[in-house]
Design a protein around this motif. Sequence first.
Motif, PDB file in Angstrom:
ATOM      1  N   ARG A 112       0.834  -1.202   0.000  1.00 51.89           N
ATOM      2  CA  ARG A 112       0.000   0.000   0.000  1.00 51.89           C
ATOM      3  C   ARG A 112       0.874   1.259   0.000  1.00 51.89           C
ATOM      4  O   ARG A 112       0.638   2.186  -0.780  1.00 51.89           O
ATOM      5  CB  ARG A 112      -0.953  -0.007   1.190  1.00 51.89           C
ATOM      6  CG  ARG A 112      -2.019  -1.073   1.086  1.00 51.89           C
ATOM      7  CD  ARG A 112      -2.868  -1.159   2.363  1.00 51.89           C
ATOM      8  NE  ARG A 112      -3.877  -2.181   2.223  1.00 51.89           N
ATOM      9  CZ  ARG A 112      -5.014  -2.035   1.580  1.00 51.89           C
ATOM     10  NH1 ARG A 112      -5.327  -0.885   1.022  1.00 51.89           N
ATOM     11  NH2 ARG A 112      -5.877  -3.033   1.493  1.00 51.89           N
ATOM     12  N   ALA A 113       1.860   1.291   0.868  1.00 52.73           N
ATOM     13  CA  ALA A 113       2.751   2.457   0.924  1.00 52.73           C
ATOM     14  C   ALA A 113       3.520   2.612  -0.389  1.00 52.73           C
ATOM     15  O   ALA A 113       3.676   3.723  -0.894  1.00 52.73           O
ATOM     16  CB  ALA A 113       3.722   2.323   2.105  1.00 52.73           C
ATOM     17  N   ALA A 114       3.980   1.496  -0.960  1.00 49.76           N
ATOM     18  CA  ALA A 114       4.736   1.554  -2.219  1.00 49.76           C
ATOM     19  C   ALA A 114       3.863   2.045  -3.363  1.00 49.76           C
ATOM     20  O   ALA A 114       4.301   2.845  -4.195  1.00 49.76           O
ATOM     21  CB  ALA A 114       5.316   0.175  -2.536  1.00 49.76           C
ATOM     22  N   ALA A 115       2.615   1.570  -3.415  1.00 49.64           N
ATOM     23  CA  ALA A 115       1.704   1.997  -4.486  1.00 49.64           C
ATOM     24  C   ALA A 115       1.393   3.490  -4.375  1.00 49.64           C
ATOM     25  O   ALA A 115       1.390   4.212  -5.376  1.00 49.64           O
ATOM     26  CB  ALA A 115       0.424   1.172  -4.454  1.00 49.64           C
TER      27      ALA A 115
ATOM     28  N   GLY B 183      -1.672   4.189 -11.481  1.00 52.41           N
ATOM     29  CA  GLY B 183      -2.794   3.692 -10.711  1.00 52.41           C
ATOM     30  C   GLY B 183      -4.128   4.031 -11.342  1.00 52.41           C
ATOM     31  O   GLY B 183      -4.177   4.558 -12.451  1.00 52.41           O
ATOM     32  N   PRO B 184      -5.201   3.731 -10.610  1.00 53.29           N
ATOM     33  CA  PRO B 184      -5.271   3.241  -9.242  1.00 53.29           C
ATOM     34  C   PRO B 184      -4.694   1.826  -9.101  1.00 53.29           C
ATOM     35  O   PRO B 184      -4.504   1.124 -10.085  1.00 53.29           O
ATOM     36  CB  PRO B 184      -6.764   3.254  -8.923  1.00 53.29           C
ATOM     37  CG  PRO B 184      -7.439   3.164 -10.241  1.00 53.29           C
ATOM     38  CD  PRO B 184      -6.529   3.812 -11.233  1.00 53.29           C
TER      39      PRO B 184
ATOM     40  N   ASP C 163       2.485 -16.990   1.366  1.00 55.35           N
ATOM     41  CA  ASP C 163       1.388 -16.059   1.608  1.00 55.35           C
ATOM     42  C   ASP C 163       1.878 -14.685   1.181  1.00 55.35           C
ATOM     43  O   ASP C 163       2.835 -14.160   1.757  1.00 55.35           O
ATOM     44  CB  ASP C 163       1.014 -16.077   3.094  1.00 55.35           C
ATOM     45  CG  ASP C 163      -0.095 -15.097   3.447  1.00 55.35           C
ATOM     46  OD1 ASP C 163      -0.635 -14.424   2.547  1.00 55.35           O
ATOM     47  OD2 ASP C 163      -0.409 -14.987   4.650  1.00 55.35           O
ATOM     48  N   HIS C 164       1.244 -14.136   0.156  1.00 53.56           N
ATOM     49  CA  HIS C 164       1.690 -12.835  -0.338  1.00 53.56           C
ATOM     50  C   HIS C 164       0.501 -11.937  -0.653  1.00 53.56           C
ATOM     51  O   HIS C 164      -0.610 -12.394  -0.847  1.00 53.56           O
ATOM     52  CB  HIS C 164       2.610 -12.994  -1.552  1.00 53.56           C
ATOM     53  CG  HIS C 164       1.942 -13.500  -2.792  1.00 53.56           C
ATOM     54  ND1 HIS C 164       1.451 -14.777  -2.921  1.00 53.56           N
ATOM     55  CD2 HIS C 164       1.691 -12.891  -3.975  1.00 53.56           C
ATOM     56  CE1 HIS C 164       0.930 -14.938  -4.124  1.00 53.56           C
ATOM     57  NE2 HIS C 164       1.059 -13.798  -4.791  1.00 53.56           N
ATOM     58  N   THR C 165       0.789 -10.649  -0.668  1.00 54.33           N
ATOM     59  CA  THR C 165      -0.181  -9.620  -0.998  1.00 54.33           C
ATOM     60  C   THR C 165       0.401  -8.805  -2.145  1.00 54.33           C
ATOM     61  O   THR C 165       1.599  -8.530  -2.153  1.00 54.33           O
ATOM     62  CB  THR C 165      -0.446  -8.722   0.227  1.00 54.33           C
ATOM     63  OG1 THR C 165      -1.078  -9.506   1.235  1.00 54.33           O
ATOM     64  CG2 THR C 165      -1.322  -7.527  -0.119  1.00 54.33           C
ATOM     65  N   SER C 166      -0.439  -8.448  -3.103  1.00 52.31           N
ATOM     66  CA  SER C 166       0.024  -7.666  -4.252  1.00 52.31           C
ATOM     67  C   SER C 166      -0.901  -6.487  -4.514  1.00 52.31           C
ATOM     68  O   SER C 166      -2.100  -6.551  -4.248  1.00 52.31           O
ATOM     69  CB  SER C 166       0.071  -8.534  -5.509  1.00 52.31           C
ATOM     70  OG  SER C 166       1.094  -9.498  -5.422  1.00 52.31           O
ATOM     71  N   ALA C 167      -0.309  -5.428  -5.056  1.00 52.30           N
ATOM     72  CA  ALA C 167      -1.057  -4.262  -5.536  1.00 52.30           C
ATOM     73  C   ALA C 167      -0.732  -4.114  -7.016  1.00 52.30           C
ATOM     74  O   ALA C 167       0.437  -4.089  -7.396  1.00 52.30           O
ATOM     75  CB  ALA C 167      -0.653  -3.010  -4.767  1.00 52.30           C
ATOM     76  N   TYR C 168      -1.784  -4.024  -7.850  1.00 57.35           N
ATOM     77  CA  TYR C 168      -1.634  -3.961  -9.301  1.00 57.35           C
ATOM     78  C   TYR C 168      -2.191  -2.645  -9.820  1.00 57.35           C
ATOM     79  O   TYR C 168      -3.328  -2.289  -9.531  1.00 57.35           O
ATOM     80  CB  TYR C 168      -2.416  -5.097  -9.965  1.00 57.35           C
ATOM     81  CG  TYR C 168      -2.097  -6.468  -9.452  1.00 57.35           C
ATOM     82  CD1 TYR C 168      -1.063  -7.218  -9.999  1.00 57.35           C
ATOM     83  CD2 TYR C 168      -2.848  -7.036  -8.417  1.00 57.35           C
ATOM     84  CE1 TYR C 168      -0.780  -8.491  -9.534  1.00 57.35           C
ATOM     85  CE2 TYR C 168      -2.572  -8.303  -7.950  1.00 57.35           C
ATOM     86  CZ  TYR C 168      -1.533  -9.033  -8.509  1.00 57.35           C
ATOM     87  OH  TYR C 168      -1.261 -10.291  -8.047  1.00 57.35           O
TER      88      TYR C 168
ATOM     89  N   VAL D  79      -6.707   5.921  -4.772  1.00 54.58           N
ATOM     90  CA  VAL D  79      -5.511   5.283  -5.320  1.00 54.58           C
ATOM     91  C   VAL D  79      -5.496   3.784  -5.012  1.00 54.58           C
ATOM     92  O   VAL D  79      -5.059   2.984  -5.816  1.00 54.58           O
ATOM     93  CB  VAL D  79      -4.220   5.952  -4.779  1.00 54.58           C
ATOM     94  CG1 VAL D  79      -2.972   5.222  -5.250  1.00 54.58           C
ATOM     95  CG2 VAL D  79      -4.186   7.409  -5.207  1.00 54.58           C
ATOM     96  N   LEU D  80      -6.006   3.396  -3.840  1.00 56.38           N
ATOM     97  CA  LEU D  80      -6.002   1.993  -3.426  1.00 56.38           C
ATOM     98  C   LEU D  80      -7.416   1.435  -3.370  1.00 56.38           C
ATOM     99  O   LEU D  80      -8.302   2.028  -2.773  1.00 56.38           O
ATOM    100  CB  LEU D  80      -5.353   1.858  -2.047  1.00 56.38           C
ATOM    101  CG  LEU D  80      -3.913   2.371  -1.919  1.00 56.38           C
ATOM    102  CD1 LEU D  80      -3.459   2.314  -0.476  1.00 56.38           C
ATOM    103  CD2 LEU D  80      -2.985   1.577  -2.814  1.00 56.38           C
ATOM    104  N   VAL D  81      -7.615   0.288  -4.012  1.00 51.18           N
ATOM    105  CA  VAL D  81      -8.914  -0.371  -4.054  1.00 51.18           C
ATOM    106  C   VAL D  81      -8.697  -1.828  -3.666  1.00 51.18           C
ATOM    107  O   VAL D  81      -7.903  -2.534  -4.299  1.00 51.18           O
ATOM    108  CB  VAL D  81      -9.532  -0.297  -5.474  1.00 51.18           C
ATOM    109  CG1 VAL D  81     -10.880  -0.987  -5.505  1.00 51.18           C
ATOM    110  CG2 VAL D  81      -9.623   1.138  -5.954  1.00 51.18           C
ATOM    111  N   ASP D  82      -9.374  -2.293  -2.630  1.00 50.06           N
ATOM    112  CA  ASP D  82      -9.236  -3.685  -2.209  1.00 50.06           C
ATOM    113  C   ASP D  82     -10.025  -4.610  -3.109  1.00 50.06           C
ATOM    114  O   ASP D  82     -11.174  -4.297  -3.482  1.00 50.06           O
ATOM    115  CB  ASP D  82      -9.716  -3.861  -0.755  1.00 50.06           C
ATOM    116  CG  ASP D  82      -8.792  -3.198   0.247  1.00 50.06           C
ATOM    117  OD1 ASP D  82      -7.569  -3.239   0.043  1.00 50.06           O
ATOM    118  OD2 ASP D  82      -9.306  -2.622   1.233  1.00 50.06           O
TER     119      ASP D  82
END
Length: 181
Positions: free
Chosen positions: A18-21, A31-32, A54-59, A174-177
């Motif tokens: 989230r911070a990096a995005a 983005g978003p 276990d990983h989380t990604s922002a695209y 900017v961030l959408v879950d």
Amino acid sequence: MTDPLPIRQIAYFVPDVRAAALRHHQLFGSGPYYVAAHIPLSRAVHRGVERELDHTSAYGQWGSVMIEFVQQNNPGPSAFHDMYDEGSGKEGIHHVALFVDSVQDAIDRYTAAGFEIALDAAMADGFRFAFVDTVAAYGHMLELYEPVESLTGFYDFVAKKAGRFDADKPDGGVLVDISLG
């Protein structure tokens, strides 16, 4: 010789997607970013050993290329920690993604050329992807996957949403879950 394969995605390993995005958006207007937490995998084989990943990604989209920020949520060996030691706080480019006609054929071709497979994995729906360790040659890994409809549809979705932010959201949209799997 094979046809040239365009880079579809550039992925960065970071401690906080989230911070990096948000930072990338502020610097480059990208983005978003669509954030998928704890992406479910049915299989993750790291250098021949079955392991939890276990990983989380922002695209998000940046011009003509998708950007991914990825963080590992669990401790232990992984293709991510192969490049960025666990607990080191280091971050940076991890891989570029390519669409290939066949993941297995591409794996065979890269291993025949002397490269190791750092990760052979599958999503909960069976979608397979692999990381080829090309770090010594190119400074990053390659991610391989076949352009199936669920993947190309997601790429198209992210590209079509580029530059469309919801100003009413606390972070400006900017961030959408989202959920993958």
